[in-house]
Scaffold this motif. Structure first.
Motif, PDB file in Angstrom:
ATOM      1  N   HIS A 198      92.585  56.783   2.925  1.00  0.00           N
ATOM      2  CA  HIS A 198      91.582  57.091   3.944  1.00  0.00           C
ATOM      3  C   HIS A 198      92.151  57.992   5.043  1.00  0.00           C
ATOM      4  O   HIS A 198      91.467  58.917   5.501  1.00  0.00           O
ATOM      5  CB  HIS A 198      91.008  55.805   4.542  1.00  0.00           C
ATOM      6  N   LEU A 199      93.380  57.742   5.437  1.00  0.00           N
ATOM      7  CA  LEU A 199      94.014  58.588   6.452  1.00  0.00           C
ATOM      8  C   LEU A 199      94.178  60.020   5.934  1.00  0.00           C
ATOM      9  O   LEU A 199      93.935  60.987   6.666  1.00  0.00           O
ATOM     10  CB  LEU A 199      95.358  58.001   6.873  1.00  0.00           C
ATOM     11  N   ILE A 200      94.572  60.150   4.686  1.00  0.00           N
ATOM     12  CA  ILE A 200      94.743  61.475   4.094  1.00  0.00           C
ATOM     13  C   ILE A 200      93.391  62.179   3.967  1.00  0.00           C
ATOM     14  O   ILE A 200      93.279  63.377   4.241  1.00  0.00           O
ATOM     15  CB  ILE A 200      95.457  61.362   2.740  1.00  0.00           C
ATOM     16  N   GLU A 201      92.367  61.443   3.576  1.00  0.00           N
ATOM     17  CA  GLU A 201      91.023  62.028   3.491  1.00  0.00           C
ATOM     18  C   GLU A 201      90.583  62.546   4.865  1.00  0.00           C
ATOM     19  O   GLU A 201      90.014  63.640   4.971  1.00  0.00           O
ATOM     20  CB  GLU A 201      90.022  60.989   2.981  1.00  0.00           C
ATOM     21  N   ASN A 202      90.848  61.774   5.908  1.00  0.00           N
ATOM     22  CA  ASN A 202      90.486  62.214   7.257  1.00  0.00           C
ATOM     23  C   ASN A 202      91.283  63.447   7.672  1.00  0.00           C
ATOM     24  O   ASN A 202      90.750  64.354   8.324  1.00  0.00           O
ATOM     25  CB  ASN A 202      90.688  61.081   8.263  1.00  0.00           C
ATOM     26  N   ALA A 203      92.552  63.494   7.292  1.00  0.00           N
ATOM     27  CA  ALA A 203      93.372  64.678   7.584  1.00  0.00           C
ATOM     28  C   ALA A 203      92.788  65.905   6.871  1.00  0.00           C
ATOM     29  O   ALA A 203      92.698  66.984   7.458  1.00  0.00           O
ATOM     30  CB  ALA A 203      94.821  64.445   7.163  1.00  0.00           C
ATOM     31  N   ARG A 204      92.381  65.719   5.621  1.00  0.00           N
ATOM     32  CA  ARG A 204      91.759  66.828   4.870  1.00  0.00           C
ATOM     33  C   ARG A 204      90.467  67.278   5.542  1.00  0.00           C
ATOM     34  O   ARG A 204      90.173  68.478   5.582  1.00  0.00           O
ATOM     35  CB  ARG A 204      91.489  66.410   3.436  1.00  0.00           C
ATOM     36  N   ASP A 205      89.715  66.345   6.080  1.00  0.00           N
ATOM     37  CA  ASP A 205      88.480  66.706   6.797  1.00  0.00           C
ATOM     38  C   ASP A 205      88.792  67.584   8.005  1.00  0.00           C
ATOM     39  O   ASP A 205      88.063  68.539   8.294  1.00  0.00           O
ATOM     40  CB  ASP A 205      87.725  65.454   7.245  1.00  0.00           C
ATOM     41  N   HIS A 206      89.876  67.280   8.707  1.00  0.00           N
ATOM     42  CA  HIS A 206      90.268  68.107   9.853  1.00  0.00           C
ATOM     43  C   HIS A 206      90.705  69.498   9.401  1.00  0.00           C
ATOM     44  O   HIS A 206      90.409  70.498  10.061  1.00  0.00           O
ATOM     45  CB  HIS A 206      91.379  67.434  10.661  1.00  0.00           C
ATOM     46  N   VAL A 207      91.401  69.573   8.286  1.00  0.00           N
ATOM     47  CA  VAL A 207      91.804  70.872   7.737  1.00  0.00           C
ATOM     48  C   VAL A 207      90.556  71.682   7.387  1.00  0.00           C
ATOM     49  O   VAL A 207      90.453  72.870   7.717  1.00  0.00           O
ATOM     50  CB  VAL A 207      92.727  70.688   6.517  1.00  0.00           C
ATOM     51  N   ASP A 208      89.591  71.049   6.727  1.00  0.00           N
ATOM     52  CA  ASP A 208      88.342  71.740   6.386  1.00  0.00           C
ATOM     53  C   ASP A 208      87.604  72.205   7.633  1.00  0.00           C
ATOM     54  O   ASP A 208      87.084  73.325   7.682  1.00  0.00           O
ATOM     55  CB  ASP A 208      87.425  70.825   5.569  1.00  0.00           C
ATOM     56  N   ALA A 209      87.556  71.351   8.644  1.00  0.00           N
ATOM     57  CA  ALA A 209      86.883  71.721   9.894  1.00  0.00           C
ATOM     58  C   ALA A 209      87.603  72.890  10.568  1.00  0.00           C
ATOM     59  O   ALA A 209      86.952  73.799  11.100  1.00  0.00           O
ATOM     60  CB  ALA A 209      86.820  70.518  10.829  1.00  0.00           C
ATOM     61  N   PHE A 210      88.928  72.878  10.544  1.00  0.00           N
ATOM     62  CA  PHE A 210      89.690  73.992  11.109  1.00  0.00           C
ATOM     63  C   PHE A 210      89.298  75.291  10.418  1.00  0.00           C
ATOM     64  O   PHE A 210      89.046  76.311  11.054  1.00  0.00           O
ATOM     65  CB  PHE A 210      91.199  73.763  10.975  1.00  0.00           C
TER      66      PHE A 210
END
Length: 93
Positions: free
Chosen positions: A73-85
């Protein structure tokens, strides 16, 4: 505005603190090093180009982990931030 790269890096650091798996910790450390390099890059377009490798590592690690795992879940959230960036700063990437 949220610094998406910094937020993603914090999530990766938290995941590293949570996991007991040495292999996962090693992969997270590698991802964190990639984020550290990105954090020093002042140009968002260049950052977007360099982010591809880090994102690929996040995706690969996320695919290896159990969906119910906190680290996943933490990694998924990190990926979401990368996508948002990417959407906010590096749209042409």
């Amino acid at each position: 505005m949220v610094d998406r790269i910094a937020e993603a890096r914090k999530l990766v650091e938290e995941a590293s603190d949570v996991t007991d798996d040495a292999t996962v910790q090693e992969q997270l450390h590698s991802i964190d090093e990639g984020f550290a390099v990105l954090a020093d890059e002042p140009d968002d377009a260049v950052k977007g180009d360099r982010l591809e490798e880090v994102e690929a590592k996040l995706v690969g690690l996320g695919d290896e982990l159990d969906d119910e795992d906190r680290v996943h879940h933490l990694i998924e959230n990190a990926r979401d931030h990368v996508d948002a960036f990417r959407r906010e700063k590096a749209q042409n990437w």
